[in-house]
Design an enzyme around this catalytic site. Structure first.
Site, PDB file in Angstrom:
ATOM      1  N   GLN A 104       0.828  -1.203   0.000  1.00 21.17           N
ATOM      2  CA  GLN A 104       0.000   0.000   0.000  1.00 21.17           C
ATOM      3  C   GLN A 104       0.867   1.260   0.000  1.00 21.17           C
ATOM      4  O   GLN A 104       1.906   1.307   0.650  1.00 21.17           O
ATOM      5  CB  GLN A 104      -0.901  -0.016   1.229  1.00 21.17           C
ATOM      6  CG  GLN A 104      -1.982   1.038   1.227  1.00 21.17           C
ATOM      7  CD  GLN A 104      -3.013   0.776   2.315  1.00 21.17           C
ATOM      8  OE1 GLN A 104      -3.131  -0.334   2.814  1.00 21.17           O
ATOM      9  NE2 GLN A 104      -3.764   1.805   2.682  1.00 21.17           N
ATOM     10  N   SER A 125       3.922  -6.119   3.119  1.00 21.22           N
ATOM     11  CA  SER A 125       2.632  -6.006   3.803  1.00 21.22           C
ATOM     12  C   SER A 125       1.524  -6.609   2.945  1.00 21.22           C
ATOM     13  O   SER A 125       1.465  -7.816   2.737  1.00 21.22           O
ATOM     14  CB  SER A 125       2.363  -4.532   4.135  1.00 21.22           C
ATOM     15  OG  SER A 125       1.163  -4.378   4.853  1.00 21.22           O
ATOM     16  N   LEU A 126       0.650  -5.778   2.411  1.00 19.19           N
ATOM     17  CA  LEU A 126      -0.431  -6.233   1.549  1.00 19.19           C
ATOM     18  C   LEU A 126       0.077  -7.115   0.415  1.00 19.19           C
ATOM     19  O   LEU A 126      -0.595  -8.078   0.006  1.00 19.19           O
ATOM     20  CB  LEU A 126      -1.152  -5.016   0.962  1.00 19.19           C
ATOM     21  CG  LEU A 126      -2.166  -5.265  -0.150  1.00 19.19           C
ATOM     22  CD1 LEU A 126      -3.395  -5.965   0.415  1.00 19.19           C
ATOM     23  CD2 LEU A 126      -2.543  -3.959  -0.816  1.00 19.19           C
ATOM     24  N   ARG A 157      -9.600  -7.339   4.357  1.00 17.34           N
ATOM     25  CA  ARG A 157      -8.502  -6.824   5.187  1.00 17.34           C
ATOM     26  C   ARG A 157      -8.490  -5.296   5.199  1.00 17.34           C
ATOM     27  O   ARG A 157      -8.361  -4.668   6.249  1.00 17.34           O
ATOM     28  CB  ARG A 157      -7.169  -7.355   4.653  1.00 17.34           C
ATOM     29  CG  ARG A 157      -5.914  -6.908   5.406  1.00 17.34           C
ATOM     30  CD  ARG A 157      -4.701  -7.487   4.684  1.00 17.34           C
ATOM     31  NE  ARG A 157      -3.441  -7.256   5.365  1.00 17.34           N
ATOM     32  CZ  ARG A 157      -2.616  -6.247   5.107  1.00 17.34           C
ATOM     33  NH1 ARG A 157      -2.966  -5.323   4.208  1.00 17.34           N
ATOM     34  NH2 ARG A 157      -1.460  -6.136   5.741  1.00 17.34           N
ATOM     35  N   HIS A 198       0.380  -2.227  11.269  1.00 14.58           N
ATOM     36  CA  HIS A 198       1.441  -3.093  11.811  1.00 14.58           C
ATOM     37  C   HIS A 198       1.850  -2.677  13.225  1.00 14.58           C
ATOM     38  O   HIS A 198       3.024  -2.748  13.590  1.00 14.58           O
ATOM     39  CB  HIS A 198       2.642  -3.135  10.865  1.00 14.58           C
ATOM     40  CG  HIS A 198       2.258  -3.546   9.477  1.00 14.58           C
ATOM     41  ND1 HIS A 198       1.790  -4.794   9.175  1.00 14.58           N
ATOM     42  CD2 HIS A 198       2.229  -2.849   8.315  1.00 14.58           C
ATOM     43  CE1 HIS A 198       1.495  -4.860   7.889  1.00 14.58           C
ATOM     44  NE2 HIS A 198       1.751  -3.685   7.353  1.00 14.58           N
ATOM     45  N   GLN A 224       0.790 -10.529  10.982  1.00 12.84           N
ATOM     46  CA  GLN A 224       1.378  -9.516  10.102  1.00 12.84           C
ATOM     47  C   GLN A 224       0.677  -8.179  10.206  1.00 12.84           C
ATOM     48  O   GLN A 224       1.306  -7.120  10.177  1.00 12.84           O
ATOM     49  CB  GLN A 224       1.333 -10.023   8.651  1.00 12.84           C
ATOM     50  CG  GLN A 224       1.967  -9.106   7.632  1.00 12.84           C
ATOM     51  CD  GLN A 224       1.019  -8.767   6.503  1.00 12.84           C
ATOM     52  OE1 GLN A 224      -0.023  -8.188   6.716  1.00 12.84           O
ATOM     53  NE2 GLN A 224       1.400  -9.148   5.299  1.00 12.84           N
TER      54      GLN A 224
END
Length: 314
Positions: free
Chosen positions: A10, A88-89, A113, A197, A247
């Site tokens: 992202q 991440s994503l 999510r 996070h 995560q």
């Protein structure tokens, strides 16, 4: 030479991303046409007339659809990687490439999510800042000293010399101020919509935990390196759903992933997604490891895909 696919996270999104690929490749179109969401994904990604693409609940499915579309093109070309990872994503896109989940499931998961993370952020005055040129130990000290202002912690270990802190805004600002006192070169506030996070994302993690009960993750067909671990899964490690739950509310260890890949001899990296963020991380990590001969290719446009096709023919 081993190859790694790195999937963007992202922050790299922009209106118009993937439009040329949609017009040029049936494999890319098929991904978008097979996904059902409560909004028009193509209109959002290619035009974004309402300016929604930077809202987390829209950003995440848009980026994963883009990445899965590019992956579908690469599969059609017969181009494969030995390793996959994402920021991440981007981990969802990596798992889709590895065959653990299909593209439709990956995008729907990303939509859930994104919505859960956006809801978890509501009502919280939050922030994130990139901290340059300070050690993990000193930045941890800064966060601890700033904790009287609220929750703040290191949330991204991106590459040598670049860490990210996140949490409640006053605490993030105070930790940034202390970081500069401790020798940081720069502290750069980031434009984000949530304290990603960090422990403030626990409700999003809980929501994912429930959602994952109806999702089956297959064993990946190639080596996937995970954000929470900073490496691949080993015997005794949590299963994939648990890794994804952790995560969202724990730090992303991208530098560890890149060091692991470089240490295994990977010298050819393909960044899949808008932007060049991960390419920069690879270069800085390789430099810190005194590795000079690396090849980094960005795959975002039809022109870049066709350049790769020509290289394969050569």
């Amino acid at each position: 030479m081993s190859i790694a696919f790195l999937y963007a996270g992202q922050g790299s999104q922009h209106a118009g991303m993937g439009k040329d690929l949609y017009e040029s490749y049936p494999e890319f179109r098929e991904v978008y046409e097979g996904i059902e969401l409560p909004f028009d994904l193509r209109r959002l990604s290619f035009e974004d007339p309402e300016g929604l693409i930077h809202e987390t609940k829209y950003t995440q499915p848009a980026l994963v659809a883009f990445a899965c579309g590019v992956t579908a093109i690469l599969r059609g070309m017969g181009f494969r990687a030995d390793y996959a990872a994402g920021l991440s994503l981007g981990e969802y896109s990596a798992l889709s490439y590895a065959g653990s989940i299909d593209a439709r499931t990956a995008v729907q998961l990303a939509a859930f999510r994104g919505d859960a993370m956006q809801r978890a952020s509501q009502g919280i005055a939050c922030g994130m800042s990139a901290v340059l040129g300070l050690s993990e130990e000193k930045l941890s000290e800064a966060c601890e000293r700033a904790s009287e202002k609220g929750l703040v912690s290191i949330c991204n270990y991106n590459c040598p010399g670049q860490l990210v802190i996140g949490g409640e805004s006053e605490a993030v600002e105070e930790a940034g101020r202390i970081a500069l006192e401790l020798g940081a070169k720069r502290v750069i506030p980031l434009k984000v919509s949530g304290p990603f996070h960090t422990a403030l994302m626990k409700s999003a993690g809980d929501a994912l935990s429930e959602y994952f009960k109806k999702i089956h993750f297959k064993t990946p067909e190639c080596t996937v390196l995970y954000n929470f671990l900073g490496r691949e899964r080993r015997e005794g490690d949590p299963e994939i759903p648990e890794l994804l739950i952790e995560q969202v509310q724990k730090p992303v260890r991208m530098e560890s992933i890149l060091r692991e890949l470089l240490g295994r001899g990977v010298r050819s990296f393909y960044e899949i997604g808008p932007g060049r963020t991960l390419s920069g991380f690879v270069k800085k990590t390789a430099k810190a490891m005194e590795i000079e001969e690396i090849e980094i290719t960005s795959l975002e446009t039809a022109e870049e895909i066709e350049a790769l096709r020509e290289r394969m023919r050569g």
